[in-house]
Design an enzyme around this catalytic site. Sequence first.
Site, PDB file in Angstrom:
ATOM      1  N   HIS A 139      42.814  35.711  42.756  1.00  0.00           N
ATOM      2  CA  HIS A 139      42.378  36.893  43.500  1.00  0.00           C
ATOM      3  C   HIS A 139      43.560  37.546  44.200  1.00  0.00           C
ATOM      4  O   HIS A 139      44.047  37.045  45.208  1.00  0.00           O
ATOM      5  CB  HIS A 139      41.287  36.486  44.513  1.00  0.00           C
ATOM      6  CG  HIS A 139      40.681  37.638  45.228  1.00  0.00           C
ATOM      7  ND1 HIS A 139      40.192  37.548  46.506  1.00  0.00           N
ATOM      8  CD2 HIS A 139      40.491  38.920  44.845  1.00  0.00           C
ATOM      9  CE1 HIS A 139      39.719  38.742  46.874  1.00  0.00           C
ATOM     10  NE2 HIS A 139      39.903  39.574  45.888  1.00  0.00           N
ATOM     11  N   SER A 149      36.589  39.803  42.981  1.00  0.00           N
ATOM     12  CA  SER A 149      36.641  39.624  44.430  1.00  0.00           C
ATOM     13  C   SER A 149      35.334  39.106  45.007  1.00  0.00           C
ATOM     14  O   SER A 149      35.297  38.714  46.163  1.00  0.00           O
ATOM     15  CB  SER A 149      37.069  40.923  45.127  1.00  0.00           C
ATOM     16  OG  SER A 149      36.580  42.045  44.475  1.00  0.00           O
ATOM     17  N   ASN A 197      37.822  38.164  52.364  1.00  0.00           N
ATOM     18  CA  ASN A 197      36.758  39.176  52.353  1.00  0.00           C
ATOM     19  C   ASN A 197      35.474  38.660  52.983  1.00  0.00           C
ATOM     20  O   ASN A 197      34.730  39.416  53.603  1.00  0.00           O
ATOM     21  CB  ASN A 197      36.477  39.644  50.919  1.00  0.00           C
ATOM     22  CG  ASN A 197      37.601  40.515  50.383  1.00  0.00           C
ATOM     23  OD1 ASN A 197      38.356  41.105  51.151  1.00  0.00           O
ATOM     24  ND2 ASN A 197      37.727  40.586  49.071  1.00  0.00           N
ATOM     25  N   GLU A 235      44.765  34.401  46.491  1.00  0.00           N
ATOM     26  CA  GLU A 235      43.747  33.367  46.675  1.00  0.00           C
ATOM     27  C   GLU A 235      43.484  32.766  45.301  1.00  0.00           C
ATOM     28  O   GLU A 235      43.085  33.481  44.374  1.00  0.00           O
ATOM     29  CB  GLU A 235      42.441  33.968  47.235  1.00  0.00           C
ATOM     30  CG  GLU A 235      42.473  34.265  48.724  1.00  0.00           C
ATOM     31  CD  GLU A 235      41.125  34.800  49.254  1.00  0.00           C
ATOM     32  OE1 GLU A 235      40.927  34.759  50.470  1.00  0.00           O
ATOM     33  OE2 GLU A 235      40.282  35.264  48.462  1.00  0.00           O
TER      34      GLU A 235
HETATM   35  P1  NAI Z   1      39.364  49.657  38.058  1.00  0.00           P
HETATM   36  O1  NAI Z   1      38.084  50.318  37.747  1.00  0.00           O
HETATM   37  O2  NAI Z   1      40.466  50.413  38.676  1.00  0.00           O
HETATM   38  O3  NAI Z   1      39.957  49.007  36.740  1.00  0.00           O
HETATM   39  C1  NAI Z   1      39.197  48.311  35.776  1.00  0.00           C
HETATM   40  C2  NAI Z   1      39.825  48.582  34.430  1.00  0.00           C
HETATM   41  O4  NAI Z   1      39.291  47.688  33.481  1.00  0.00           O
HETATM   42  C3  NAI Z   1      39.591  49.994  33.913  1.00  0.00           C
HETATM   43  O5  NAI Z   1      40.820  50.598  33.618  1.00  0.00           O
HETATM   44  C4  NAI Z   1      38.747  49.773  32.680  1.00  0.00           C
HETATM   45  O6  NAI Z   1      39.024  50.728  31.648  1.00  0.00           O
HETATM   46  C5  NAI Z   1      39.150  48.373  32.267  1.00  0.00           C
HETATM   47  N1  NAI Z   1      38.134  47.721  31.468  1.00  0.00           N
HETATM   48  C6  NAI Z   1      36.806  47.682  31.673  1.00  0.00           C
HETATM   49  N2  NAI Z   1      36.192  47.005  30.684  1.00  0.00           N
HETATM   50  C7  NAI Z   1      37.160  46.603  29.838  1.00  0.00           C
HETATM   51  C8  NAI Z   1      37.156  45.882  28.636  1.00  0.00           C
HETATM   52  N3  NAI Z   1      36.026  45.442  28.085  1.00  0.00           N
HETATM   53  N4  NAI Z   1      38.335  45.642  28.053  1.00  0.00           N
HETATM   54  C9  NAI Z   1      39.473  46.099  28.574  1.00  0.00           C
HETATM   55  N5  NAI Z   1      39.531  46.784  29.703  1.00  0.00           N
HETATM   56  C10 NAI Z   1      38.392  47.050  30.345  1.00  0.00           C
HETATM   57  O7  NAI Z   1      38.969  48.377  38.942  1.00  0.00           O
HETATM   58  P2  NAI Z   1      39.892  47.516  39.915  1.00  0.00           P
HETATM   59  O8  NAI Z   1      39.780  48.059  41.267  1.00  0.00           O
HETATM   60  O9  NAI Z   1      41.212  47.347  39.309  1.00  0.00           O
HETATM   61  O10 NAI Z   1      39.136  46.122  39.917  1.00  0.00           O
HETATM   62  C11 NAI Z   1      39.242  45.217  38.853  1.00  0.00           C
HETATM   63  C12 NAI Z   1      38.794  43.840  39.306  1.00  0.00           C
HETATM   64  O11 NAI Z   1      39.602  43.445  40.387  1.00  0.00           O
HETATM   65  C13 NAI Z   1      37.371  43.765  39.804  1.00  0.00           C
HETATM   66  O12 NAI Z   1      36.853  42.521  39.440  1.00  0.00           O
HETATM   67  C14 NAI Z   1      37.516  43.858  41.299  1.00  0.00           C
HETATM   68  O13 NAI Z   1      36.473  43.259  42.011  1.00  0.00           O
HETATM   69  C15 NAI Z   1      38.787  43.091  41.506  1.00  0.00           C
HETATM   70  N6  NAI Z   1      39.533  43.394  42.726  1.00  0.00           N
HETATM   71  C16 NAI Z   1      39.697  44.667  43.187  1.00  0.00           C
HETATM   72  C17 NAI Z   1      40.412  44.923  44.340  1.00  0.00           C
HETATM   73  C18 NAI Z   1      40.621  46.325  44.810  1.00  0.00           C
HETATM   74  O14 NAI Z   1      41.082  46.501  45.953  1.00  0.00           O
HETATM   75  N7  NAI Z   1      40.358  47.339  44.036  1.00  0.00           N
HETATM   76  C19 NAI Z   1      41.028  43.826  45.097  1.00  0.00           C
HETATM   77  C20 NAI Z   1      40.873  42.531  44.490  1.00  0.00           C
HETATM   78  C21 NAI Z   1      40.136  42.337  43.369  1.00  0.00           C
END
Ligand code: NAI
Length: 693
Positions: free
Chosen positions: A429, A408, A479, A441
Amino acid sequence: MEESFVEHARDGDIHVLRIANPPVNTLRTGVRAGLHAGIAACLKEGARAIVLIGAGRMFSAGAEMTEFSKPRQPPSLPEVFDAIETSRVPVIAAIHGSALGGGLELALACHARVAAPTATLGLPEVKRGFVPGAGGTQRLPRLIGGEAALRMIVTGEPVSAAEAQRLGFVDAVLDGKLEQAAIAWARENAGRSFTLARKREDRIQGADMAAFDAAAAALLKRSRGQESPKGCAVAVRAALTQSFEDGLIVEREQFQRLVAGEQSHALRHVFFGEREAARVPGMPADTLPLPVKRAVVIGAGTMGGGIAMCFANAGIPVTVLEQDEAALARGLKKCEANWERTVASGKLSAEEYAKRRAALSGTTDWDAVKEADIVVEAVFEDMAVKKEIFAKLDALARPGVVLASNTSTLDIDAIASATKRPELVVGMHFFSPANVMKLLEIVRGQASSWEAIATAMDVGKRIGKVNVVVGNCDGFVGNRMTGKRGFQLERLLLEGALPQDVDRVMEAYGMAMGPCATGDLAGLDIGAAVRKARGTVAPIADAIVAKGRFGQKTGKGWYLYDEKRQRHPDPEVTALIEEASAQHQVTRRRIEDAEILERMLLPMVNEGARILEEGIASRAVDIDVVFCNGFGWPAFRGGPMFWADRMGLKAVRDKLAHYAAATGDANLKPAALIEKLAAEGGTFAAMAQKKAA
Ligand code: NAI
């Protein structure tokens, strides 16, 4: 006279009128004229029955909305309907694909309706901000009763052919080639006597008005500040209390009032904007998407799980990859719980759930990437982690496979630089919850090829998203713009407003959630971390976070939350804000709602203008589409850029300059584009038209 868009064919004494105005058979002047003349020609030639059908993909998607702003050309739809209803032989509508809006109203004026099993029928006018305007609110209740018609017309949701038959406005669902089947049905039934919808009084008399009004009140509760659902209820109610002719007058009044109104303009702006957003300026017309049969999602967290569900929901097999078994099990369980809730609510059948669940698999084995036709990465928001993962993906994924990141805030070009295929790296996104929010996006990096963009767009479309292609910058469009509200929010609180005041004003405007409640939901610590990284301060928000108030997850943030997650104003927050005012020697005052609204929207508009200057968004309407699909902005308000155009860019410029000086917010210095358009008397909307010309 305009060219006719209706074909006349004959099968013995059964005549066929085919609406041929591709792609969606809107009822433009040439169609109406063709139908009017066609009915007369069929009768003159001694037809025994007339089958009315659509050529191509569907029956008809309805009125030609681009004709609304032009002088009306005869014949009107009611004149066409008169020709049908006074015909001495039955006119039978044969519906495949969709019959929507004026298209369904046309069918309702016929003596009978037959449909293909896959047809959908609906009156979606309410979603464009008006009411059905060609008798739909009077004929449908006479066919299916007041309450059933009310539900269809107030929600605007279409129904299947089977449901339409059950409700009573489709006479038969026919298998096989529809035109032939309809001709056979017409031949069989031509001698029967039909009662036109307008003549059917039986369903209307003795209606239970108390039950009707209760049903209307329940449906209208969901419409927030939108006017068209109320207009629909008024018009349908008239069908139960007045004659057909008088009911038509009520319908016409509602139609004319609403179609000329601000909300309908806004809704049509967004409706056409979504279609416009699907055309990316500069993309060669012959660009083809790469075929995608199987997806891999990296990370099964908040976003990864939701993204995987999108693929599974659309029938695209998907594998989520996690770093360990425990995280994987947690992620899959969340997806299951999500689906199970939908099954419990009755919106998803058990069979469909089983199908979707079967399309989703999980693994911790990176070899799964070798099978992918597209990869969407959704791991932690950390550049080092993303780069490491993209290098790995590049090594494992087949050549030619698109690698997308759900980041994001991070730089897509930097992520792409970790691969040997930067042309196939794009941002996809999603917005939280990813399985619900419509917006996608699609971020075009410096090296991204048109083919990669087209592939992301094709996938987005298949999983039911509204795509907006944007440029690569911090926060992209949505954002980046909402991020600019922070300073004014602080100032409003400092000058006299409380969080509940700001949220009340924004929610009264129609936002799903005000900025303070949104902050509490997302976590106030996240914003604090971003400020820290950027070296900016927000004295009040920082003080809130310093008290350990991170939002809903800690039970308190801008508000106090009870066990049911209901928010309540908190005296501790009020005291903290008043203390800050005293400390900064600001005398608190009552701030008018209109000022709160302006000061929340103007920073976004100004940033939106910069986004246009930089070419991050191609058109102002793209920005409005982003907000109406990903940020809980009510479509009946049209989005931030529409709001600015309506205010007039000269007024926008003056207000920006005023608040910039009054509050010391450097961000509010009017963007060069706003200065230019204000000086020329231009608008954001006209700018796009000029560019396209
Ligand atoms: P989260 O922390 O809930 O999930 C991330 C997941 O990735 C975790 O389950 C983790 O175990 C896994 N992970 C980390 N390293 C890994 C690896 N090397 N191999 C496999 N899995 C791995 O985070 P979230 O909120 O889902 O965010 C993920 C991405 O999405 C980020 O880049 C964030 O900026 C983006 N994003 C988040 C939004 C939100 O509202 N939370 C909205 C839009 C984008």
